[in-house]
Motif scaffolding. Structure first.
Motif, PDB file in Angstrom:
ATOM      1  N   GLU A   1      15.229  60.878  31.933  1.00  0.00           N
ATOM      2  CA  GLU A   1      14.751  59.744  31.138  1.00  0.00           C
ATOM      3  C   GLU A   1      13.863  60.228  29.999  1.00  0.00           C
ATOM      4  O   GLU A   1      13.915  59.707  28.881  1.00  0.00           O
ATOM      5  CB  GLU A   1      13.980  58.790  32.048  1.00  0.00           C
ATOM      6  N   ALA A   2      13.047  61.239  30.270  1.00  0.00           N
ATOM      7  CA  ALA A   2      12.177  61.797  29.231  1.00  0.00           C
ATOM      8  C   ALA A   2      13.003  62.400  28.104  1.00  0.00           C
ATOM      9  O   ALA A   2      12.667  62.236  26.917  1.00  0.00           O
ATOM     10  CB  ALA A   2      11.256  62.856  29.826  1.00  0.00           C
ATOM     11  N   THR A   3      14.084  63.084  28.445  1.00  0.00           N
ATOM     12  CA  THR A   3      14.919  63.702  27.418  1.00  0.00           C
ATOM     13  C   THR A   3      15.561  62.655  26.527  1.00  0.00           C
ATOM     14  O   THR A   3      15.574  62.788  25.294  1.00  0.00           O
ATOM     15  CB  THR A   3      16.001  64.577  28.075  1.00  0.00           C
ATOM     16  N   VAL A   4      16.107  61.602  27.129  1.00  0.00           N
ATOM     17  CA  VAL A   4      16.724  60.528  26.338  1.00  0.00           C
ATOM     18  C   VAL A   4      15.692  59.889  25.411  1.00  0.00           C
ATOM     19  O   VAL A   4      15.958  59.629  24.230  1.00  0.00           O
ATOM     20  CB  VAL A   4      17.354  59.474  27.270  1.00  0.00           C
TER      21      VAL A   4
ATOM     22  N   ALA B   1      10.523  68.329  27.459  1.00  0.00           N
ATOM     23  CA  ALA B   1      11.471  67.698  28.386  1.00  0.00           C
ATOM     24  C   ALA B   1      12.662  68.611  28.636  1.00  0.00           C
ATOM     25  O   ALA B   1      13.127  68.757  29.776  1.00  0.00           O
ATOM     26  CB  ALA B   1      11.944  66.357  27.815  1.00  0.00           C
ATOM     27  N   ALA B   2      13.162  69.255  27.576  1.00  0.00           N
ATOM     28  CA  ALA B   2      14.337  70.112  27.728  1.00  0.00           C
ATOM     29  C   ALA B   2      14.020  71.377  28.515  1.00  0.00           C
ATOM     30  O   ALA B   2      14.821  71.816  29.344  1.00  0.00           O
ATOM     31  CB  ALA B   2      14.902  70.465  26.351  1.00  0.00           C
ATOM     32  N   THR B   3      12.838  71.968  28.280  1.00  0.00           N
ATOM     33  CA  THR B   3      12.545  73.230  28.960  1.00  0.00           C
ATOM     34  C   THR B   3      12.397  73.037  30.453  1.00  0.00           C
ATOM     35  O   THR B   3      12.864  73.860  31.239  1.00  0.00           O
ATOM     36  CB  THR B   3      11.288  73.903  28.382  1.00  0.00           C
ATOM     37  N   TRP B   4      11.792  71.939  30.880  1.00  0.00           N
ATOM     38  CA  TRP B   4      11.662  71.711  32.323  1.00  0.00           C
ATOM     39  C   TRP B   4      12.959  71.208  32.924  1.00  0.00           C
ATOM     40  O   TRP B   4      13.193  71.341  34.131  1.00  0.00           O
ATOM     41  CB  TRP B   4      10.516  70.756  32.606  1.00  0.00           C
ATOM     42  N   SER B   5      13.849  70.638  32.079  1.00  0.00           N
ATOM     43  CA  SER B   5      15.165  70.216  32.583  1.00  0.00           C
ATOM     44  C   SER B   5      16.098  71.401  32.767  1.00  0.00           C
ATOM     45  O   SER B   5      17.116  71.278  33.443  1.00  0.00           O
ATOM     46  CB  SER B   5      15.811  69.221  31.613  1.00  0.00           C
ATOM     47  N   GLY B   6      15.782  72.525  32.149  1.00  0.00           N
ATOM     48  CA  GLY B   6      16.655  73.694  32.224  1.00  0.00           C
ATOM     49  C   GLY B   6      17.473  73.909  30.980  1.00  0.00           C
ATOM     50  O   GLY B   6      18.303  74.818  30.939  1.00  0.00           O
ATOM     51  N   GLY B   7      17.240  73.114  29.939  1.00  0.00           N
ATOM     52  CA  GLY B   7      17.961  73.278  28.670  1.00  0.00           C
ATOM     53  C   GLY B   7      17.228  74.249  27.766  1.00  0.00           C
ATOM     54  O   GLY B   7      16.612  73.847  26.775  1.00  0.00           O
TER      55      GLY B   7
ATOM     56  N   ARG C   1       5.745  58.312  25.347  1.00  0.00           N
ATOM     57  CA  ARG C   1       6.421  57.880  26.578  1.00  0.00           C
ATOM     58  C   ARG C   1       7.143  59.065  27.211  1.00  0.00           C
ATOM     59  O   ARG C   1       7.118  59.247  28.437  1.00  0.00           O
ATOM     60  CB  ARG C   1       7.414  56.764  26.254  1.00  0.00           C
ATOM     61  N   ALA C   2       7.809  59.886  26.376  1.00  0.00           N
ATOM     62  CA  ALA C   2       8.501  61.061  26.894  1.00  0.00           C
ATOM     63  C   ALA C   2       7.515  62.016  27.550  1.00  0.00           C
ATOM     64  O   ALA C   2       7.788  62.576  28.619  1.00  0.00           O
ATOM     65  CB  ALA C   2       9.254  61.764  25.765  1.00  0.00           C
ATOM     66  N   LYS C   3       6.352  62.212  26.935  1.00  0.00           N
ATOM     67  CA  LYS C   3       5.326  63.087  27.520  1.00  0.00           C
ATOM     68  C   LYS C   3       4.920  62.596  28.908  1.00  0.00           C
ATOM     69  O   LYS C   3       4.796  63.379  29.856  1.00  0.00           O
ATOM     70  CB  LYS C   3       4.105  63.120  26.602  1.00  0.00           C
ATOM     71  N   THR C   4       4.725  61.302  29.035  1.00  0.00           N
ATOM     72  CA  THR C   4       4.311  60.719  30.306  1.00  0.00           C
ATOM     73  C   THR C   4       5.410  60.860  31.354  1.00  0.00           C
ATOM     74  O   THR C   4       5.141  61.167  32.520  1.00  0.00           O
ATOM     75  CB  THR C   4       3.946  59.239  30.095  1.00  0.00           C
ATOM     76  N   LEU C   5       6.648  60.654  30.942  1.00  0.00           N
ATOM     77  CA  LEU C   5       7.768  60.776  31.879  1.00  0.00           C
ATOM     78  C   LEU C   5       7.929  62.213  32.374  1.00  0.00           C
ATOM     79  O   LEU C   5       8.302  62.430  33.535  1.00  0.00           O
ATOM     80  CB  LEU C   5       9.060  60.304  31.204  1.00  0.00           C
ATOM     81  N   VAL C   6       7.655  63.188  31.530  1.00  0.00           N
ATOM     82  CA  VAL C   6       7.709  64.585  31.979  1.00  0.00           C
ATOM     83  C   VAL C   6       6.689  64.811  33.091  1.00  0.00           C
ATOM     84  O   VAL C   6       6.983  65.414  34.121  1.00  0.00           O
ATOM     85  CB  VAL C   6       7.460  65.551  30.802  1.00  0.00           C
ATOM     86  N   ALA C   7       5.462  64.333  32.875  1.00  0.00           N
ATOM     87  CA  ALA C   7       4.426  64.501  33.900  1.00  0.00           C
ATOM     88  C   ALA C   7       4.835  63.839  35.212  1.00  0.00           C
ATOM     89  O   ALA C   7       4.584  64.368  36.302  1.00  0.00           O
ATOM     90  CB  ALA C   7       3.107  63.926  33.402  1.00  0.00           C
ATOM     91  N   LEU C   8       5.507  62.697  35.122  1.00  0.00           N
ATOM     92  CA  LEU C   8       5.934  61.979  36.315  1.00  0.00           C
ATOM     93  C   LEU C   8       7.182  62.570  36.950  1.00  0.00           C
ATOM     94  O   LEU C   8       7.617  62.116  38.012  1.00  0.00           O
ATOM     95  CB  LEU C   8       6.183  60.508  35.962  1.00  0.00           C
ATOM     96  N   GLY C   9       7.778  63.554  36.300  1.00  0.00           N
ATOM     97  CA  GLY C   9       8.975  64.178  36.859  1.00  0.00           C
ATOM     98  C   GLY C   9      10.234  63.378  36.655  1.00  0.00           C
ATOM     99  O   GLY C   9      11.197  63.530  37.413  1.00  0.00           O
ATOM    100  N   ARG C  10      10.295  62.562  35.603  1.00  0.00           N
ATOM    101  CA  ARG C  10      11.495  61.793  35.288  1.00  0.00           C
ATOM    102  C   ARG C  10      12.127  62.426  34.042  1.00  0.00           C
ATOM    103  O   ARG C  10      12.118  61.865  32.951  1.00  0.00           O
ATOM    104  CB  ARG C  10      11.139  60.315  35.087  1.00  0.00           C
ATOM    105  N   LEU C  11      12.690  63.618  34.245  1.00  0.00           N
ATOM    106  CA  LEU C  11      13.062  64.460  33.108  1.00  0.00           C
ATOM    107  C   LEU C  11      14.266  63.947  32.339  1.00  0.00           C
ATOM    108  O   LEU C  11      14.304  64.044  31.106  1.00  0.00           O
ATOM    109  CB  LEU C  11      13.316  65.889  33.594  1.00  0.00           C
TER     110      LEU C  11
END
Length: 970
Positions: free
Chosen positions: A659-662, A690-696, A647-657
């Protein structure tokens, strides 16, 4: 010698402390650090009687004097399986006094799980319904524990308030799994409040998790080794009333251990040299000097509980309450027991309780446990309160005792599965293995196997499943198939894929008709094993022999078979077949009720992942959510962690970072609780992305490092995916050379890659980007060409990566063409819902337009990029777009300019410090001296700063920091 006047210092009593200067300094420092920096952990390790409790008493005094809230609890030897026993002991009375305030302060999502742990909060009455999706009362997956830990962490922060909290936990070598898992959780997720947790334990009896806890806390951790007293300290401890010669004899007999020293000194003029040199021997002599009634009450209290009420001790000892209270006065006068407040009492030390317990005859102890169990039952106490005494007193074949243990096990399964497994094992020991009990026994074995697996005892769960296979009749193919499939799943989680495959093949060979309905689940598991090994031909071969349905199939099996078909087709490059199979499985899944899916979630998970790989993100997310809900309610934690990772992988692709991180963090927590290397790598990989695209950057690299360092899954696709994620994180963190090498390694240098086509396309685009960052235009163009060769028009979700990679390659030499390619990429990626990549493409277009001096178009693209990336939660990329806009004279929206400077610039806090000093004109050597770093570390930080700020000189760093609206580093 008069015992009342010559008695030495009592360990733990609030009298003058002897020695321990270094330990006191550490405690003072930890208290200071908690006020200054937040959460701190102090670990005190020492042998029994070394004085750990006395030092904790000193900490309690220090903390109270400084205004901290101070709470104290301890684990108990004879109640080791009681859930969260040390924490309940520490917090429950305090919570009872602040019951209404706590209930009003905490959200329902926190009070509901906490009420299952703390009786004081349960007494507040029915909790309000939590928000939908925030908490599921039927969550049996084991991640219910994660919610308890998260709520407990929030509670501790609330209790700390501004003045701070010191939470003292003694004798943690006896702590239950729940208490230890929570401490591990709070060390890895420190509460943002002035909190100091002090944990004392005996190293010889401690688990590795406990002994390494302080190291996991890093700079927040402080370790104190509590050793024996020296001769001079021992003499001071005993006092002047003890003659020097006798003091030396006591010291030699005790080895300098304060508790042993005290116990021996209590014996008056006895010949120390003639006694066994153990504390228990001395304590038995001390107890033997008690009046008979007092000794009986001490033994009864030792059976009752670590902290006991006189009435229950009286029941255990078959004493009238007035007589018991008189005997209790004697125990308190002799300092055998001490008041614990609220009408309860404790032994002065766990060793005293142990001596009292062991001094009673075994048969009498059994009867005392039975009397307490009957007394509690008469009071209507819950099964969880009676289970310990029933376990100790229940007789073989006693059905009522079995029922109590099973009820208690089922009560705590959501938040204390290890305790649940313990009580189920106790129930099975009391249950006869005869014909009448056979079915109940088999059912309990199934429950036990599941509880063991959820609590992280996968090997025990696997062994229980194998025992179940041994007990099941040879011709009970349906249940044998189910048990073998579960066992194979656990072998897989234990990173033993070969054993899983061998078990499946062995069980299939026992079936007279290998194509019968009972064989299908085993064949499905074989398909999954083949896909994990990247042997998709073998998986397809097994699937080709399986029909789509049959009249004798149980409900849900047809859905499960259909769910397995898309992935091997996708891996083999048969995109049309994969898409058709996915659509068929989607229709069947929509028509199936949840109860038909629960048995086949491992197969449904393959469909969810396949849909994500195929770019069917909406369908994938819908199916991930549904499957996860079923997994929670049916307790399938080993499936749930996998589903959350997908689910996290899919959320990253959708740009919901965000939510993906949580979601990824929850997957990581579940995998850690499960103690499965495979599931942890799945989860860490998605947390890394998720963290790398969020900036973490730091979180991403740490997650990627751990995923790769686990060293499991060699030769399988998920291990390669972990290495790719780490490489991507390194590139994003401003380490393009190191990151590119890691990505190449993950792709096996493109000689025999195990990654799926979509990930390979992303890898090529990332390598083109990394080459462009290093100014290697020819190399960037080469990677763009490879990206084009990998493109499959039947998978439009990834088509936009081709022009994006081309844009990287053209960026410097042909910036106008680069901009056009990037805009084309943005359009394609937007059309297939890849919002994050669309934002990246629009950012590339804006930067290329800027280099081509097309300022108007650059501003439009950069504004669009900033809007998309900010909505995605891509903070570093948003900062990059804002910087480019400022260079064009555009005022960035106030929401961005009001952010912290590190967030605006896309730098980590440490990178911002280095950049600020460089901007002031300091040399690398001067920066290193100022920040207590090595010169090489400063150089490394500076190279990352150059990459993130897209500058090539120290002047460029100063210009970026001083640009309008950037905010100056301080």
């Amino acid at each position: 010698m008069d015992e009342r006047t010559a008695r030495p210092v009592v360990t733990g009593a609030q009298t003058r402390l002897v020695g321990r200067r270094d330990a006191l300094d550490t405690l003072h420092g930890a208290l200071d650090a908690s006020l200054r920096e937040g959460f701190q952990l102090v670990a005190l390790a020492g042998e029994p009687g070394a004085g750990k409790t006395r030092l904790l008493g000193e900490l309690a005094t220090l903390s109270t004097e400084r205004g901290f809230v101070q709470l104290w609890g301890r684990a108990a030897e004879f109640e080791q399986v009681m859930p969260f026993s040390a924490l309940v002991d520490a917090l429950d009375d305090h919570l009872d006094t602040r019951r209404r305030e706590i209930a009003e302060t905490l959200r329902a999502a926190h009070t509901v799980p906490l009420a299952r742990v703390f009786p004081a909060l349960a007494a507040t009455g029915p909790a309000p319904d939590p928000p939908a999706g925030d908490l599921d009362d039927d969550d049996r997956s084991g991640l219910g524990r994660y919610r308890v830990y998260r709520a407990l962490r929030h509670l501790i922060g609330t209790l700390a308030g501004p003045s701070g909290l010191v939470l003292i936990l003694d004798d943690l070598h006896w702590a239950d799994d729940g208490s230890m898992e929570f401490l591990d959780h709070i060390v890895r997720h420190p509460v943002d409040a002035p909190v100091l947790i002090a944990a004392a334990y005996r190293p010889a009896q401690a688990t590795p998790r406990l002994t390494t806890l302080v190291h996991g806390a890093g700079p927040r951790g402080h370790e104190i080794t509590v050793g024996p007293l020296g001769p001079a300290e021992a003499a001071e401890f005993l006092g002047r009333s003890v003659a020097r010669g006798r003091g030396r004899a006591l010291y030699e007999a005790s080895g300098g251990n304060p508790f042993y020293l005290e116990a021996l000194a209590r014996m008056g003029d006895a010949d120390v040299a003639a006694l066994p040199p153990t504390a228990l021997a001395a304590l038995r002599i001390e107890l033997g000097g008690l009046p008979p009634a007092a000794l009986l009450l001490a033994q009864a209290a030792a059976v009752a509980a670590d902290e006991f009420e006189p009435a229950i001790a009286a029941v255990a000892g078959e004493m009238p309450l007035p007589a018991a209270l008189t005997a209790l006065d004697t125990l308190v006068e002799r300092d055998i027991t001490r008041s614990a407040g609220s009408g309860r009492f404790r032994f002065r030390h766990p060793l005293v309780r142990q001596a009292a317990y062991e001094s009673a005859a075994p048969g009498w102890r059994l009867g005392a446990h039975a009397r307490i169990a009957a007394y509690l039952a008469g009071l209507g106490a819950p099964a969880t309160a009676r289970a310990h005494h029933v376990e100790q007193s229940g007789s073989f074949g006693d059905r009522r005792s079995v029922d109590v243990l099973v009820e208690a096990a089922r009560t705590v399964i959501t938040h204390a599965p290890a305790t649940s497994a313990h009580w189920l094992r106790a129930a099975l020991r009391l249950m006869p293995d005869d014909h009448d009990s056979r079915e109940d026994r088999l059912a309990l074995l199934l429950e036990l196997s599941w509880a063991q697996g959820v609590s992280g005892r996968l090997a025990e769960g696997r062994d229980t499943a194998r025992e179940l296979l041994r007990l099941l009749p040879e011709d009970d193919y349906r249940r044998r198939g189910r048990a073998a499939r579960v066992c194979a799943l656990m072998e897989r989680q234990l990173d033993r894929p070969h054993e899983a495959r061998a078990l499946l093949l062995d069980e299939l060979s026992r079936m007279p008709n290998p194509r019968a309905a009972e064989a299908v689940p085993l064949r499905m598991r074989l398909v999954a094993e083949s896909m994990m090994r990247v042997d998709f031909r073998a998986a397809q071969a097994v699937l080709d022999l399986m029909p789509d349905s049959a009249d004798d199939w149980e409900p849900g099996l047809a859905v499960a078979v259909a769910a397995l078909r898309p992935m091997p087709a996708f891996a083999a490059g048969r995109a049309e077949d994969a898409l058709r199979s996915a659509e068929t499985a989607d229709r069947l899944l929509a028509a199936a009720p949840d109860e038909h899916l629960s048995e086949w979630l491992d197969a449904v998970a393959w469909l969810c992942w396949a849909e994500s790989y195929l770019g069917r993100y909406g369908d994938a997310l819908r199916h991930f959510d549904r499957a996860a809900a079923v997994a929670r309610s049916t307790g399938q934690s080993y499936i749930l962690t996998n589903l959350l990772a997908g689910r996290a992988k899919t959320l990253v692709a959708l740009g919901r970072l965000d939510e993906a991180t949580v979601t990824a963090e929850e997957s990581v927590e579940g995998a850690r609780l499960l103690d499965s290397g495979q599931q942890l790598v799945f989860a860490l990989t998605q947390l890394c992305l998720a963290a790398t695209w969020s900036g973490g950057d730091e979180t991403a690299v740490l997650a990627g490092d751990e995923a790769v360092r686990r060293g499991v899954g060699g030769g399988e696709v998920w291990e390669a995916t972990a290495r790719f994620a780490r490489g991507q994180a390194l590139i994003n963190a401003g380490r393009p050379e190191e990151g590119a090498e890691a990505v190449l390694d993950a792709c096996d240098r493109f000689e025999s890659p195990k990654l799926d086509r979509g990930t390979l396309l992303q890898a090529c685009e990332s390598l083109a980007w990394a080459a462009a960052l290093r100014g290697e235009d020819v190399q960037a163009s080469a990677w763009a060409e490879r990206t084009a060769r990998l493109d499959d028009p039947r998978l439009p979700a990834f088509a936009g990566l081709v022009p994006l990679a081309r844009a990287h390659g053209l960026r410097r030499a042909q910036s106008a063409d680069s901009a056009a390619a990037a805009e084309e990429a943005a359009g394609l990626l937007t059309g297939c819902e890849r919002r994050l990549d669309a934002g990246r493409a629009m950012l590339a277009a804006g930067l290329a337009h800027q280099e081509a001096a097309q300022r108007s178009r650059a501003r439009d693209c950069l504004r669009a990029a900033a809007e998309i990336l900010e909505s995605c939660g891509a903070r570093s990329l948003t900062a990059r777009a804002h910087r480019a806009l400022r260079r064009l004279g555009v005022r960035v929206p106030s929401a961005a300019t009001s952010a912290a400077p590190s967030a605006v610039l896309g730098l980590s806090p440490r990178e911002l410090e280095v950049a600020g000093l460089v901007a002031q004109g300091l040399t690398n050597q001067q920066v290193a001296q100022r920040l207590f770093l090595s010169v090489r570390t400063v150089e490394t930080h500076l190279s990352r700063i150059f990459a993130k700020l897209e500058v090539s000189s120290r002047v460029g760093v100063a210009t970026a920091l001083n640009a309008p609206g950037e905010g100056r580093a301080r």
